[in-house]
Enzyme design. Structure first.
Site, PDB file in Angstrom:
ATOM      1  N   THR A  21     -30.866  -1.188 -25.348  1.00 21.05           N
ATOM      2  CA  THR A  21     -30.190  -2.069 -24.393  1.00 21.05           C
ATOM      3  C   THR A  21     -30.803  -3.462 -24.467  1.00 21.05           C
ATOM      4  OG1 THR A  21     -29.720  -0.233 -22.951  1.00 21.05           O
ATOM      5  CG2 THR A  21     -29.937  -2.360 -21.868  1.00 21.05           C
ATOM      6  N   ARG A  38     -19.648   8.826 -18.274  1.00 22.76           N
ATOM      7  CA  ARG A  38     -20.989   8.553 -17.738  1.00 22.76           C
ATOM      8  C   ARG A  38     -21.277   7.045 -17.612  1.00 22.76           C
ATOM      9  NH1 ARG A  38     -25.808   5.741 -19.626  1.00 22.76           N
ATOM     10  NH2 ARG A  38     -27.589   6.746 -18.652  1.00 22.76           N
ATOM     11  N   VAL A  39     -21.820   6.644 -16.491  1.00 22.92           N
ATOM     12  CA  VAL A  39     -22.241   5.254 -16.287  1.00 22.92           C
ATOM     13  C   VAL A  39     -23.738   5.245 -16.026  1.00 22.92           C
ATOM     14  CG1 VAL A  39     -21.939   3.169 -14.898  1.00 22.92           C
ATOM     15  CG2 VAL A  39     -19.994   4.704 -15.247  1.00 22.92           C
ATOM     16  N   GLY A  40     -24.446   4.344 -16.696  1.00 19.32           N
ATOM     17  CA  GLY A  40     -25.902   4.246 -16.510  1.00 19.32           C
ATOM     18  C   GLY A  40     -26.272   3.197 -15.484  1.00 19.32           C
ATOM     19  N   ASP A  41     -27.517   2.752 -15.566  1.00 16.09           N
ATOM     20  CA  ASP A  41     -28.029   1.790 -14.578  1.00 16.09           C
ATOM     21  C   ASP A  41     -27.660   0.346 -14.892  1.00 16.09           C
ATOM     22  OD1 ASP A  41     -29.708   2.099 -16.888  1.00 16.09           O
ATOM     23  OD2 ASP A  41     -31.110   0.739 -15.909  1.00 16.09           O
ATOM     24  N   THR A  66     -34.388  -1.236 -18.904  1.00 12.24           N
ATOM     25  CA  THR A  66     -33.911  -0.439 -20.033  1.00 12.24           C
ATOM     26  C   THR A  66     -34.605   0.911 -20.005  1.00 12.24           C
ATOM     27  OG1 THR A  66     -33.823  -0.226 -22.430  1.00 12.24           O
ATOM     28  CG2 THR A  66     -35.620  -1.570 -21.558  1.00 12.24           C
ATOM     29  N   GLY A  67     -33.848   1.956 -20.279  1.00 14.52           N
ATOM     30  CA  GLY A  67     -34.448   3.290 -20.269  1.00 14.52           C
ATOM     31  C   GLY A  67     -33.414   4.309 -19.844  1.00 14.52           C
ATOM     32  N   GLY A  87     -31.129   5.749 -17.770  1.00 13.66           N
ATOM     33  CA  GLY A  87     -30.456   5.147 -16.626  1.00 13.66           C
ATOM     34  C   GLY A  87     -30.370   5.995 -15.373  1.00 13.66           C
TER      35      GLY A  87
HETATM   36  N1  ASP Z   1     -30.413   2.112 -19.454  1.00 18.17           N
HETATM   37  C1  ASP Z   1     -29.358   2.380 -20.382  1.00 18.17           C
HETATM   38  C2  ASP Z   1     -28.473   3.463 -19.810  1.00 18.17           C
HETATM   39  O1  ASP Z   1     -28.976   4.410 -19.242  1.00 18.17           O
HETATM   40  C3  ASP Z   1     -29.825   2.821 -21.735  1.00 18.17           C
HETATM   41  C4  ASP Z   1     -31.032   2.099 -22.289  1.00 18.17           C
HETATM   42  O2  ASP Z   1     -31.573   1.186 -21.681  1.00 18.17           O
HETATM   43  O3  ASP Z   1     -31.433   2.443 -23.387  1.00 18.17           O
HETATM   44  O4  ASP Z   1     -27.273   3.394 -19.993  1.00 18.17           O
END
Ligand code: ASP
Length: 330
Positions: A192, A220-223, A243-244, A246
């Protein structure tokens, strides 16, 4: 009159803060956190990532140096990384389980607390620009899928075919994940992108853009597109982009929680980011966060083995890194 006086006071505060720190403006960015090590990345790959991060950093720097706003700097910086096939945003984003690309992005303006976000975007080259348009040109904060596409067309965005985003590397990653039939259909490839900027006027903006998790399904929706989870900005505290994994960031209300610690407990930005990463670790999540406060102090915290990251300040101070601090510094 009263309003003018308040603006004057605000400006005075910004000038005195920057006089204390010597920082007129600053910009911090990330290109994703995850499992990375010197051994698993060839020197050529490291060079390619650092070169694109550096390019993005300098695009943002030139916006701020010439008196541009923090929002312009954030959007322009993120666009460079969206256009690079190396990161999980825009071109080169990860594939969904169905073999398509669905993009998420958000921006927030720390002065007005205005925000814009999009999720499930399939045909807009730079979703970060669309998120900004949602903030500036609509009455809403968050648009999804088809509606977001329709709004984009109305705003004059030229649609691109979904194949524009596809790269061979991401396709092979999906095939690998499908082969392994990973638990809950989720993958662990991060990448990200995000940026936070403080401009000469003392304002802060933050933005995040992503393809989400590799092999994601069920809409699916992330953060990343969720204000207060993956992105948050408030002139009173700072700006943050995450980032990570989510799901954990959403559950923690990650970036808003950092801002709250700074606001209510008068906590230093680095301390607040470290504490939030500790909460993430305790919950079993992985990832990182970048942040910038009103004095231009930078935080770049993560609990993974690496995070593509960098910052640049008006005085010329600059940093670029991939691995844990002990491994390399550029
Ligand atoms: N945070 C993002 C998500 O969960 C993915 C990422 O940062 O790698 O969609």
């Amino acid at each position: 009159m009263k309003k003018r006086f308040l603006v004057f006071l605000q400006l005075l505060l910004a000038v005195s803060l920057s006089a204390q720190t010597g920082t007129k403006y600053a910009l911090v960015l990330h290109g994703g956190a995850g499992v990375m090590s010197q051994k698993s990345m060839t020197p050529e790959m490291q060079k390619a990532y650092l070169s694109d991060l550096n390019r993005a950093l300098h695009v943002g720097d030139s916006v701020l140096a010439s008196g541009g706003t923090c929002m312009d700097a954030v959007v322009r910086t993120i666009m460079v990384m969206e256009d690079s096939p190396l990161f999980n945003a825009g071109k080169g984003a990860v594939f969904t389980h169905e073999g398509t690309v669905e993009l998420d992005a958000s921006v927030m303006d720390g002065k007005t607390l205005g925000a814009g976000a999009v999720t499930g975007v399939t045909d807009v080259r730079n979703p970060i620009m669309l998120a900004r348009s949602v903030m500036e040109k609509s009455k809403h904060v968050f648009l999804t899928g088809k509606g977001a596409s329709q709004f984009a067309v109305e705003q004059g965005f030229k649609p691109v075919p979904n194949s524009y985003f596809h790269t061979e590397k991401r396709y092979q990653q999906l095939q690998e994940l499908l082969r392994k039939e990973r638990e809950a259909g989720q993958g662990d490839k991060h990448g990200t992108v995000g940026c936070v900027a403080l401009d000469r006027y003392g304002n802060i903006a933050a933005g995040t853009s992503t393809g989400g998790m590799n092999n994601k399904r069920y809409g699916r929706v992330g953060d990343a597109p969720i204000i207060g989870a993956g992105t948050y900005a408030n002139n009173a505290t700072g700006g943050f982009s995450c980032t990570g994994h989510g799901e954990y960031y959403i559950r923690l209300g990650f970036s808003r929680d950092i801002s709250a610690m700074m606001e209510y407990q008068k906590m230093d930005i680095q301390k607040a980011c470290q504490l939030e990463i500790e909460k993430l670790t305790k919950l079993g999540g992985t990832g990182g966060v970048i942040g910038l406060d009103k004095a231009g102090k930078v935080a770049m915290e993560f609990n993974t083995s690496g995070m593509f990251r960098g910052y640049i300040k008006s005085g010329g101070e600059k940093y670029l890194g991939i691995f844990q601090r002990s491994e390399t510094q550029h």
